[in-house]
Design a protein around this motif. Structure first.
Motif, PDB file in Angstrom:
ATOM      1  N   UNK A 246      78.081   9.405  57.605  1.00  0.00           N
ATOM      2  CA  UNK A 246      77.948   8.013  57.167  1.00  0.00           C
ATOM      3  C   UNK A 246      79.249   7.402  56.659  1.00  0.00           C
ATOM      4  N   UNK A 247      80.125   8.225  56.062  1.00  0.00           N
ATOM      5  CA  UNK A 247      81.276   7.645  55.371  1.00  0.00           C
ATOM      6  C   UNK A 247      82.648   8.155  55.818  1.00  0.00           C
ATOM      7  N   UNK A 248      82.709   9.327  56.423  1.00  0.00           N
ATOM      8  CA  UNK A 248      84.026   9.912  56.733  1.00  0.00           C
ATOM      9  C   UNK A 248      84.796   9.058  57.739  1.00  0.00           C
ATOM     10  N   UNK A 249      86.078   8.917  57.482  1.00  0.00           N
ATOM     11  CA  UNK A 249      86.962   8.185  58.390  1.00  0.00           C
ATOM     12  C   UNK A 249      87.923   9.139  59.100  1.00  0.00           C
ATOM     13  N   UNK A 250      87.546  10.377  59.114  1.00  0.00           N
ATOM     14  CA  UNK A 250      88.347  11.389  59.799  1.00  0.00           C
ATOM     15  C   UNK A 250      87.403  12.292  60.590  1.00  0.00           C
ATOM     16  N   UNK A 251      87.895  13.066  61.540  1.00  0.00           N
ATOM     17  CA  UNK A 251      87.022  13.981  62.295  1.00  0.00           C
ATOM     18  C   UNK A 251      86.421  15.036  61.368  1.00  0.00           C
ATOM     19  N   UNK A 283      97.154  17.457  56.797  1.00  0.00           N
ATOM     20  CA  UNK A 283      97.182  16.685  55.549  1.00  0.00           C
ATOM     21  C   UNK A 283      98.049  15.449  55.700  1.00  0.00           C
ATOM     22  N   UNK A 284      99.200  15.607  56.326  1.00  0.00           N
ATOM     23  CA  UNK A 284     100.099  14.468  56.514  1.00  0.00           C
ATOM     24  C   UNK A 284      99.477  13.431  57.445  1.00  0.00           C
ATOM     25  N   UNK A 290      91.443  11.316  53.398  1.00  0.00           N
ATOM     26  CA  UNK A 290      90.859  12.533  52.822  1.00  0.00           C
ATOM     27  C   UNK A 290      90.236  12.223  51.467  1.00  0.00           C
ATOM     28  N   UNK A 291      88.962  12.551  51.315  1.00  0.00           N
ATOM     29  CA  UNK A 291      88.250  12.308  50.057  1.00  0.00           C
ATOM     30  C   UNK A 291      87.990  13.627  49.326  1.00  0.00           C
ATOM     31  N   UNK A 292      87.644  14.668  50.052  1.00  0.00           N
ATOM     32  CA  UNK A 292      87.236  15.927  49.439  1.00  0.00           C
ATOM     33  C   UNK A 292      88.287  17.020  49.622  1.00  0.00           C
ATOM     34  N   UNK A 296      87.869  18.669  53.447  1.00  0.00           N
ATOM     35  CA  UNK A 296      88.076  17.721  54.546  1.00  0.00           C
ATOM     36  C   UNK A 296      89.020  18.301  55.589  1.00  0.00           C
ATOM     37  N   UNK A 297      90.088  18.949  55.143  1.00  0.00           N
ATOM     38  CA  UNK A 297      91.040  19.539  56.079  1.00  0.00           C
ATOM     39  C   UNK A 297      90.388  20.645  56.897  1.00  0.00           C
ATOM     40  N   UNK A 298      89.527  21.423  56.257  1.00  0.00           N
ATOM     41  CA  UNK A 298      88.788  22.465  56.975  1.00  0.00           C
ATOM     42  C   UNK A 298      87.878  21.827  58.021  1.00  0.00           C
ATOM     43  N   UNK A 299      87.208  20.734  57.665  1.00  0.00           N
ATOM     44  CA  UNK A 299      86.357  20.033  58.617  1.00  0.00           C
ATOM     45  C   UNK A 299      87.144  19.484  59.800  1.00  0.00           C
ATOM     46  N   UNK A 300      88.293  18.903  59.530  1.00  0.00           N
ATOM     47  CA  UNK A 300      89.116  18.348  60.604  1.00  0.00           C
ATOM     48  C   UNK A 300      89.551  19.452  61.567  1.00  0.00           C
TER      49      UNK A 300
END
Length: 391
Positions: A246-251, A283-284, A290-292, A296-300
């Motif tokens: 619903x909210x993530x703006x990244x993969x 990260x860059x 990134x919110x969490x 988040x990086x693991x999810x991406x």
């Protein structure tokens, strides 16, 4: 005769001055090549490892008082690996027996009690040899040492404790990574580098409580295929309440993303994959979205490499989200929650009484009580080796 003595004295003095000069010139090099490992014998001379990393050497830190007079061993340690400094009997025991390895990262006094409760819960429910690896700050070393000292002698004989100072690898900027989410939570992303001689670990957040044997989740290492290097649980079970969808703006991974509060990490495979080389650039690239933090990086990363992921069911990471608007974790309804994750500070609020009550019960429980064995029951999860891969 007097002239000869004077010349000899002058020559000796010159040699001493040259030696002092060489020591001064080489001092910084010596400091960067070695880390200090304090070897301490506790009850029955069991193993306790304390490592202060030489990565990014800074000013000398004062150690807590109980650690001022141990035997000091200088050990070469280029990557802040945990050096198991122990007596011969304990070291041989650890070589002969396969150990579970549980890792936690604790920064700040406000996270100390819950970190100790997380470790304690793993200890009282498990029966296999267990190594606890704690990355923390020097000011908290004493508290963890005292925690282990208070355990029964039989428990200390089974459980080893390795304390390591929080230091990020020299390849990244600590001031950038440390505050990524909660203080030093992102250190978990660099465990493949920081623990170069370790093959597999179970990593948990500080607000996790085991209510079943650690062996239960560790057993899933046996079920992972050759490409899978981490085991995690879904972030949500219900798309109507999902955050990532619903909210993530990244993969993110899959349809609902993953939660990384409980994570089996096959460090050997992560190193072979080049884990850090993938995570750092992400990260860059996505820092504005990134919110969490590290999750988040693991999810991406897992979005682009889903073949790396082994999915655990939600009973291994049971959170308030699973019961806020009705029970949505089917496996927990059938077999019960195996690992409780008191996110949203659920253990310290009146909003989630079950989480608070379970946390308090474990925090107040004493492994020395006569009912200990009856309380825990039989451990039906045999310890196994997932692949035979070395580090």
């Amino acid at each position: 005769m007097k002239l000869s003595i004077r010349r000899s004295f002058a020559l000796c003095l010159l040699i001493c001055l040259l030696l002092i000069l060489l020591l001064v010139l080489n001092g910084s090099s010596w400091q960067s090549r070695y880390s200090t490992v304090l070897e301490i014998d506790l009850i029955e001379s069991e193993a306790l490892t304390i490592t202060t990393s030489s990565l990014n050497p800074g000013p000398t830190h004062g150690l807590p008082k109980p650690l001022q007079h141990p035997h000091i061993v200088l050990a070469q340690n280029s990557s802040a690996a945990p050096l198991l400094a122990t007596n011969k009997a304990s070291l041989q025991r650890m070589k002969n027996q396969q150990s579970l390895v549980l890792c936690i990262v604790c920064c700040g006094k406000d996270r100390l009690n819950e970190s100790q409760t997380a470790l304690k819960s793993a200890v009282i429910f498990s029966s296999s040899p267990l190594q606890l690896i704690v990355f923390t700050e020097l000011m908290l070393f004493n508290a963890f040492i005292q925690m282990r000292t208070n355990w029964p002698a039989a428990t200390q004989a089974r459980v080893t404790l390795s304390l390591q100072e929080v230091r990020y690898p020299a390849s990244v900027q600590e001031k950038v990574w440390r505050p990524l989410f909660k203080d030093c939570a992102s250190l978990r992303l660099f465990l493949p580098t920081l623990l170069p001689d370790t093959t597999e670990i179970a990593y948990v957040d500080t607000d996790v409580v085991f209510v079943s044997p650690l062996e239960a989740v560790w057993h899933h290492f046996l079920l992972m295929n050759k490409t899978q290097l981490a085991a995690v649980t879904p972030e949500h079970q219900d798309s109507a309440a999902g955050w990532y969808n619903r909210f993530a703006k990244h993969p993110y991974y899959g349809k609902l993303g993953v939660n990384s509060g409980v994570m089996l990490m096959h460090l050997t495979r992560m190193r072979r994959f080049g884990w850090e080389d993938y995570v750092v650039p992400l990260r860059e690239q996505y820092k504005q979205h990134i919110r969490w933090g590290d999750q988040d990086l693991i999810n991406i990363l897992f979005h682009f490499h889903p073949e790396l992921v082994y999915m655990l069911d939600c009973s291994y990471n049971y959170r308030p989200d699973h019961c806020m608007y009705g029970s949505v974790c089917g496996p927990a309804l059938k077999t019960g929650a195996k690992i409780i994750h008191a996110s949203r500070r659920a253990a310290f609020t009146e909003k989630f009484p079950p989480f608070r009550d379970v946390y308090n019960a474990v925090a107040e429980f004493s492994p020395s009580l006569p009912c200990h064995k009856e309380f825990l029951g039989k451990n039906d999860y045999p310890l196994g080796v997932s692949s035979g891969e070395s580090s």
